[in-house]
Design an enzyme around this catalytic site. Structure first.
Site, mmCIF file in Angstrom:
data_model
loop_
_atom_site.group_PDB
_atom_site.id
_atom_site.type_symbol
_atom_site.label_atom_id
_atom_site.label_comp_id
_atom_site.label_asym_id
_atom_site.label_seq_id
_atom_site.Cartn_x
_atom_site.Cartn_y
_atom_site.Cartn_z
ATOM 1 N N TYR A 99 -3.861 -18.037 48.090
ATOM 2 C CA TYR A 99 -4.119 -18.973 49.193
ATOM 3 C C TYR A 99 -5.432 -18.568 49.870
ATOM 4 C CZ TYR A 99 0.896 -20.006 48.685
ATOM 5 O OH TYR A 99 2.141 -20.360 48.193
ATOM 6 N N TRP A 152 -4.580 -21.790 56.462
ATOM 7 C CA TRP A 152 -3.404 -22.669 56.528
ATOM 8 C C TRP A 152 -2.933 -22.785 57.968
ATOM 9 C CZ3 TRP A 152 -4.677 -21.844 51.646
ATOM 10 C CH2 TRP A 152 -4.175 -22.693 50.656
ATOM 11 N N TRP A 165 0.161 -23.547 59.836
ATOM 12 C CA TRP A 165 1.207 -22.802 60.533
ATOM 13 C C TRP A 165 1.127 -21.314 60.237
ATOM 14 C CZ3 TRP A 165 7.091 -23.047 59.230
ATOM 15 C CH2 TRP A 165 7.328 -22.982 57.858
ATOM 16 N N TYR A 210 -7.614 -21.896 43.857
ATOM 17 C CA TYR A 210 -6.508 -22.683 44.401
ATOM 18 C C TYR A 210 -6.653 -24.139 43.991
ATOM 19 C CZ TYR A 210 -3.465 -25.088 47.710
ATOM 20 O OH TYR A 210 -2.503 -25.891 48.259
ATOM 21 N N GLY A 215 6.236 -27.344 55.134
ATOM 22 C CA GLY A 215 6.077 -25.917 54.919
ATOM 23 C C GLY A 215 7.079 -25.389 53.917
ATOM 24 N N ASP A 248 8.026 -26.328 50.741
ATOM 25 C CA ASP A 248 7.513 -27.252 49.737
ATOM 26 C C ASP A 248 8.561 -27.794 48.759
ATOM 27 O OD1 ASP A 248 5.361 -26.077 51.000
ATOM 28 O OD2 ASP A 248 4.227 -25.703 49.187
ATOM 29 N N GLU A 284 5.341 -12.096 50.453
ATOM 30 C CA GLU A 284 5.407 -13.472 50.937
ATOM 31 C C GLU A 284 6.835 -13.842 51.332
ATOM 32 O OE1 GLU A 284 4.027 -17.962 49.472
ATOM 33 O OE2 GLU A 284 3.851 -16.252 48.108
#
Length: 431
Positions: free
Chosen positions: A30, A34, A36, A82, A164, A166, A396
């Site tokens: 990423y 982004w 949030w 990405y 968020g 996905d 993550e």
């Protein structure tokens, strides 16, 4: 590893992912800013560097559209690691951005950062907060106008990425109606960085990109998108975050806003709270999103059903029911709350939003539990989250059945969550 060493590690993750006033979630997987993610990251920065926390939010607003929308990605600098990049989105903002949004944690972060600034006696706090307050207010207006045109008191997502979450099982039925055909050539990069078993499936991506194609053909016009959307869900997670952020803006407006701002925010807040309260389902002990195309409740159990706790005050019966339901989700889990429960047919403990635990989701759920007087349960969830990070690192997300770290590593919002949640536990324990 000691808490001090872990805090130093969290600081190092944020420094490593700093790209000049904004933070990428993690390198390569990423490589942009982004929405949030950055709001949570700003709250993490506020624990040790308030100026940098402000800067995170200020850089995010560079991508805000004239109509008030804050996009889900701001492409400050190019990267080829990405997909989909700015060429696929085809937006015409002054700097490249995506064409959709993400949960509006921004208002929550702004209050958090402002209060940290006051505690640190930062001299220009009021000026910086006032500017960001107006950006947040424009964003909230956009949400009510563009994503609740029918006045339900519930804001809708037009793409699963906006939630968020996905590839959440909550979207399976609604997403199944979206064609898999695309005019954009799909060149997935994520599975080159992370094992494909932890990521959304190829079929999911075909539907995700079909939606991007549809909305790009609408020239990203909100009214045209609303009319054409083949995916349209009034999302309780999104609505709850917006309601909580609105309450935080109301708090800021007491000293930084006008009387008009106060009245407008109060009206927004009442509308959103009323909308959420109507989504409580006693038989399931949680809140349900609404598929606006089929008209059906989305009963698939996911973490979204608990996020309204951050925005509404439950009565005694509701509080007892939701606490018992969360306990059921935690049963036999090494770390919880899972994004889908183990008793669900859709549960996949390692695949992105279909079961894994996310530190920022636990952050929201524990905030909501505290708001509703469930201090002990909140603290227990925080403690297991902190231990999972200490054992597996700043991953993550985490396998709830084993505590294994999954997805990207050196992840910014996990580092931020550790700083905030471990700090809370030290206060409780008197350390």
């Amino acid at each position: 590893m000691t808490t001090l060493r872990m805090e130093e590690g969290a600081h190092a993750v944020l420094a490593r992912n700093d790209r000049g006033g904004y933070t990428v979630p993690t390198d390569r997987l990423y490589p942009f800013q982004w929405n949030w993610d950055s709001a949570f990251v700003a709250m993490g920065f506020a624990t040790f560097d308030v100026d940098r926390a402000y800067r995170e939010l200020e850089r995010l607003t560079e991508g805000q559209w004239d109509d008030g929308m804050i996009p889900h990605i701001v492409f400050h600098a190019p990267s080829d690691t990405y997909f989909p990049g700015p060429d696929v989105w085809g937006t015409r903002h002054r700097i490249p951005t995506s064409g959709i949004t993400q949960p509006p944690v921004f208002g929550m972060a702004l209050r958090h950062v402002h209060e940290a600034a006051l505690a640190s006696a930062i001299t220009n706090a009021e000026t910086r907060t006032k500017t960001l307050f107006q950006a947040a207010l424009r964003s909230h207006r956009w949400w009510l106008e563009a994503r609740d045109p029918d006045g339900l008191g519930l804001v809708s997502i037009l793409h699963p990425w906006e939630s968020g979450s996905d590839n959440s099982p909550a979207w399976d039925d609604a997403l199944a109606r979206v064609p898999t055909s695309t005019t954009t050539t799909i060149r997935r990069k994520d599975t080159g960085h992370v094992d494909a078993s932890m990521r959304p499936r190829d079929e999911d991506y075909q539907r995700f990109i079909h939606l991007v194609d549809v909305y790009r053909d609408c020239d990203w016009n909100p009214k045209r998108q609303w009319a054409k959307a083949p995916f349209k869900v009034a999302d309780v997670q999104m609505t709850a975050i917006l309601a909580r952020a609105t309450a935080d803006l109301m708090h800021l407006a007491e000293t930084l806003g006008t009387e008009g701002d106060k009245a407008e925010l109060a009206q927004m807040h009442t509308k959103l709270q009323d909308g959420l309260i109507r989504r409580w389902r006693p038989s399931l002990s949680r809140f349900l999103s609404l598929d606006l195309i089929s008209g059906n409740d989305i009963e698939t159990p996911t973490q979204a059903g608990f996020i309204p706790l951050v925005a509404v005050s439950l009565d005694d019966a509701q509080r007892g029911a939701v606490m018992a339901e969360i306990e059921r989700w935690l049963d036999r889990m090494v770390v919880g709350v899972p994004s889908a429960p183990a008793f669900s047919h859709a549960f996949e403990p390692k695949r992105y939003w279909r079961g894994p635990v996310w530190a920022v989701i636990n952050w929201l759920i524990t905030d909501g539990l505290r708001l509703n007087g469930a201090e002990d349960l909140a603290r227990r969830i925080e403690q297991t989250t902190v231990r999972a990070i200490e054992n597996a690192g700043f991953c993550e997300y985490f396998d709830p059945t084993t505590g294994e770290g999954l997805g990207g590593d050196s992840f910014s919002w996990t580092a931020a969550a550790y700083l905030v949640l471990s700090g809370r536990n030290r206060l409780v324990e008197g350390r």
